[in-house]
Scaffold this active site. Sequence first.
Site, PDB file in Angstrom:
ATOM      1  CE  LYS A  22      -2.135   4.868  -1.712  1.00 59.74           C
ATOM      2  NZ  LYS A  22      -1.439   3.849  -1.939  1.00 59.74           N
ATOM      3  CG  ASN A  23      -2.954   0.506  -3.790  1.00 60.20           C
ATOM      4  OD1 ASN A  23      -2.565   1.795  -3.843  1.00 60.20           O
ATOM      5  ND2 ASN A  23      -2.700  -0.424  -3.042  1.00 60.20           N
ATOM      6  NE  ARG A  92       6.824   2.511  -6.833  1.00 58.39           N
ATOM      7  CZ  ARG A  92       8.072   2.497  -7.183  1.00 58.39           C
ATOM      8  NH1 ARG A  92       9.302   3.356  -6.863  1.00 58.39           N
ATOM      9  NH2 ARG A  92       8.510   1.177  -7.989  1.00 58.39           N
ATOM     10  CB  CYS A 116       5.373   4.163   2.006  1.00 60.22           C
ATOM     11  SG  CYS A 116       3.752   4.881   2.546  1.00 60.22           S
ATOM     12  NE  ARG A 121       7.749   1.285  -2.996  1.00 57.65           N
ATOM     13  CZ  ARG A 121       6.500   1.636  -2.627  1.00 57.65           C
ATOM     14  NH1 ARG A 121       6.148   2.631  -1.915  1.00 57.65           N
ATOM     15  NH2 ARG A 121       5.272   1.283  -3.175  1.00 57.65           N
ATOM     16  CG  ASP A 124      14.754  -2.271 -12.404  1.00 58.90           C
ATOM     17  OD1 ASP A 124      13.606  -1.924 -11.477  1.00 58.90           O
ATOM     18  OD2 ASP A 124      14.928  -3.611 -12.708  1.00 58.90           O
ATOM     19  CG  LEU A 125      10.945  -4.755 -13.071  1.00 54.48           C
ATOM     20  CD1 LEU A 125      10.083  -5.398 -12.069  1.00 54.48           C
ATOM     21  CD2 LEU A 125      11.598  -5.751 -13.923  1.00 54.48           C
ATOM     22  CG  ASP A 305      -0.515  -2.375   0.255  1.00 51.75           C
ATOM     23  OD1 ASP A 305       0.703  -2.248   0.549  1.00 51.75           O
ATOM     24  OD2 ASP A 305      -1.086  -2.022  -0.586  1.00 51.75           O
ATOM     25  CB  ILE A 327       6.523  -7.621  -1.438  1.00 55.72           C
ATOM     26  CG1 ILE A 327       5.653  -8.629  -1.596  1.00 55.72           C
ATOM     27  CG2 ILE A 327       6.431  -6.473  -2.568  1.00 55.72           C
ATOM     28  CD1 ILE A 327       5.664  -9.398  -3.095  1.00 55.72           C
ATOM     29  NE  ARG A 397       1.067   8.641   0.386  1.00 55.37           N
ATOM     30  CZ  ARG A 397       1.732   7.457   0.039  1.00 55.37           C
ATOM     31  NH1 ARG A 397       2.925   7.278   0.901  1.00 55.37           N
ATOM     32  NH2 ARG A 397       1.379   6.759  -0.992  1.00 55.37           N
TER      33      ARG A 397
HETATM   34  C1  UD1 Z   1       3.295  -2.970  -4.301  1.00 54.44           C
HETATM   35  C2  UD1 Z   1       2.404  -4.233  -4.185  1.00 54.44           C
HETATM   36  C3  UD1 Z   1       0.894  -3.840  -4.462  1.00 54.44           C
HETATM   37  C4  UD1 Z   1       0.617  -2.862  -3.365  1.00 54.44           C
HETATM   38  C5  UD1 Z   1       1.637  -1.515  -3.583  1.00 54.44           C
HETATM   39  C6  UD1 Z   1       1.294  -0.592  -2.492  1.00 54.44           C
HETATM   40  C7  UD1 Z   1       3.107  -6.459  -4.665  1.00 54.44           C
HETATM   41  C8  UD1 Z   1       3.541  -7.520  -5.943  1.00 54.44           C
HETATM   42  N1  UD1 Z   1       2.751  -5.355  -5.009  1.00 54.44           N
HETATM   43  O1  UD1 Z   1       3.088  -2.517  -5.653  1.00 54.44           O
HETATM   44  O2  UD1 Z   1       0.125  -5.019  -4.097  1.00 54.44           O
HETATM   45  O3  UD1 Z   1      -0.606  -2.259  -3.647  1.00 54.44           O
HETATM   46  O4  UD1 Z   1       3.048  -2.048  -3.514  1.00 54.44           O
HETATM   47  O5  UD1 Z   1       1.841  -0.816  -1.088  1.00 54.44           O
HETATM   48  O6  UD1 Z   1       2.909  -6.855  -3.731  1.00 54.44           O
HETATM   49  N2  UD1 Z   1      10.405  -3.757  -8.320  1.00 54.44           N
HETATM   50  C9  UD1 Z   1      11.540  -3.680  -9.002  1.00 54.44           C
HETATM   51  N3  UD1 Z   1      11.704  -2.870 -10.055  1.00 54.44           N
HETATM   52  C10 UD1 Z   1      10.673  -1.977 -10.618  1.00 54.44           C
HETATM   53  C11 UD1 Z   1       9.404  -2.188  -9.876  1.00 54.44           C
HETATM   54  C12 UD1 Z   1       9.317  -3.034  -8.910  1.00 54.44           C
HETATM   55  O7  UD1 Z   1      12.532  -4.326  -8.645  1.00 54.44           O
HETATM   56  O8  UD1 Z   1      10.621  -1.384 -11.529  1.00 54.44           O
HETATM   57  C13 UD1 Z   1      10.258  -4.748  -7.130  1.00 54.44           C
HETATM   58  C14 UD1 Z   1       9.947  -3.841  -5.936  1.00 54.44           C
HETATM   59  O9  UD1 Z   1      11.387  -3.184  -5.259  1.00 54.44           O
HETATM   60  C15 UD1 Z   1       9.426  -4.728  -4.961  1.00 54.44           C
HETATM   61  C16 UD1 Z   1       8.405  -5.529  -5.858  1.00 54.44           C
HETATM   62  O10 UD1 Z   1       9.153  -5.533  -7.110  1.00 54.44           O
HETATM   63  O11 UD1 Z   1      10.281  -5.542  -4.235  1.00 54.44           O
HETATM   64  C17 UD1 Z   1       7.103  -5.347  -5.936  1.00 54.44           C
HETATM   65  O12 UD1 Z   1       7.023  -4.155  -6.479  1.00 54.44           O
HETATM   66  P1  UD1 Z   1       5.660  -3.691  -7.318  1.00 54.44           P
HETATM   67  O13 UD1 Z   1       4.298  -4.656  -7.294  1.00 54.44           O
HETATM   68  O14 UD1 Z   1       6.150  -2.680  -8.617  1.00 54.44           O
HETATM   69  O15 UD1 Z   1       5.247  -2.372  -6.175  1.00 54.44           O
HETATM   70  P2  UD1 Z   1       3.951  -1.517  -6.505  1.00 54.44           P
HETATM   71  O16 UD1 Z   1       3.465  -1.234  -7.804  1.00 54.44           O
HETATM   72  O17 UD1 Z   1       4.381  -0.510  -5.513  1.00 54.44           O
END
Ligand code: UD1
Length: 418
Positions: A22-23, A92, A116, A121, A124-125, A305, A327, A397
């Site tokens: 999926k990812n 997402r 989810c 979430r 900003d990055l 996950d 995380i 999902r």
């Molecule tokens: C995350 C998981 C990924 C998993 C996916 C689905 C990690 C590092 N990432 O990816 O392995 O497959 O969920 O469940 O384990 N964040 C910010 N600003 C941003 C983006 C992220 O502060 O713009 C923070 C999030 O709040 C969170 C962390 O960074 O605390 C991880 O986020 P990110 O890796 O971006 O999440 P996903 O891409 O959803």
Amino acid sequence: MEAYLIDGGRPLDGVMEIHGAKNSVLPIMAACVCCAGTCEIRNCPRISDVETAVAILRHLGCRVERRGGTLAVDAAGLARCDIPAKLMRDMRSSILFLGALLARCGRADLVLPGGCALGARPVDLHLQAMGRLGARAEQAGDRITCRAGALRGQEFTLRFPSVGATENAMLAALGCRGTVVLRNAAREPEIVDLAQFLRVLGAQVSGEGTDRLTVQGGAPLHGAAYTVMPDRIETATYLCAAAGCGGDVFLAGAERRSLEAVISVLGRSGCQITEEASGLRIQASGRLTPPGSVATAPHPGFPTDAQAPVMAAMLRAAGTTGFTETIFENRMRHVPQLRRLGADITLYGRRAVVRGVGTLRGADMEATDLRCGAALIVAALQAEGESRVTGVPYIRRGYEALAENLRNAGAAVTLQNE
Ligand code: UD1
């Protein structure tokens, strides 16, 4: 309401099938927008997040056809660069169209993505990365507007190795003039899969799997065929089911290399996991030894996950296991549900302490997010008597043919449609 009915308490024995990740498939589908030829995505799982991505691609003007396990995407006719709120909020990964649309059209009009509820979430990055490449990226309320006259190559560092922001930066980089160097990039196997897909299309990408990723922008992309990697979290979920119930299960199509952190935990708790030519075999006695503390971390650390399913596997272990979620701020929502089966879990914010109990008893539970759902299934399979798990749309999902797969290993699972 739909529900999984599970008559648990028996060992698992048989063959289960692992599908495409999926990812991995979701960023790959978004990347198709950057290519004017037809991309054939093989090993494409039948899960609802893929259906959402198909709906987004069609809305944008792409032609999408499924033939068996292959999805053909032709983005030649891409006609717009906005995505309706309803589709954005269904998952997402809809945010990954930001970088792809920017590379292809120089603009994107989106709203904040759904997905989810695991706590805050933010994006900003993602927006910062677009800004570093020369785009004007703005968020007003839940609207995201991105405009770029010309995207330009840049070297920059992510504050945190966000998987989604790394993927968005890779996609936007395709439309840049010059070289993009991304430091503190995420190293997840799905990033490697995306980089390999982009190279097959003709992009110049290197450094994937390390924290320094390089993309030479502007290479013309052509259509091609690509096979998506096996889903490591689906694999982890079924490994946990077999670990918790005991038995002998072969996971056809699974790979060990992306799963070392999970396999190490299950190995320490007494399971035997061996890699064979076409998959992974797990043999487990049904009574686990606690593996010690488990803390989630970016790859190659223990995947967030897999935290919930591994916790579910340890509910009957002979002792105490600690879990720390680093995380996401709210990723322990499976805990109150698991207690309904008689699990002994104490929660201290993002840390859970699981004391193994002799027996779990079937109960009604509700999945509140995708991996919470996976954990409830893993736990219900170990519980004596009947359990009923609702929240099926969350589970759909990310899991193709879950009930059928588990039945092939001797579990009594049915999907009730009411
Ligand atoms: C995350 C998981 C990924 C998993 C996916 C689905 C990690 C590092 N990432 O990816 O392995 O497959 O969920 O469940 O384990 N964040 C910010 N600003 C941003 C983006 C992220 O502060 O713009 C923070 C999030 O709040 C969170 C962390 O960074 O605390 C991880 O986020 P990110 O890796 O971006 O999440 P996903 O891409 O959803």
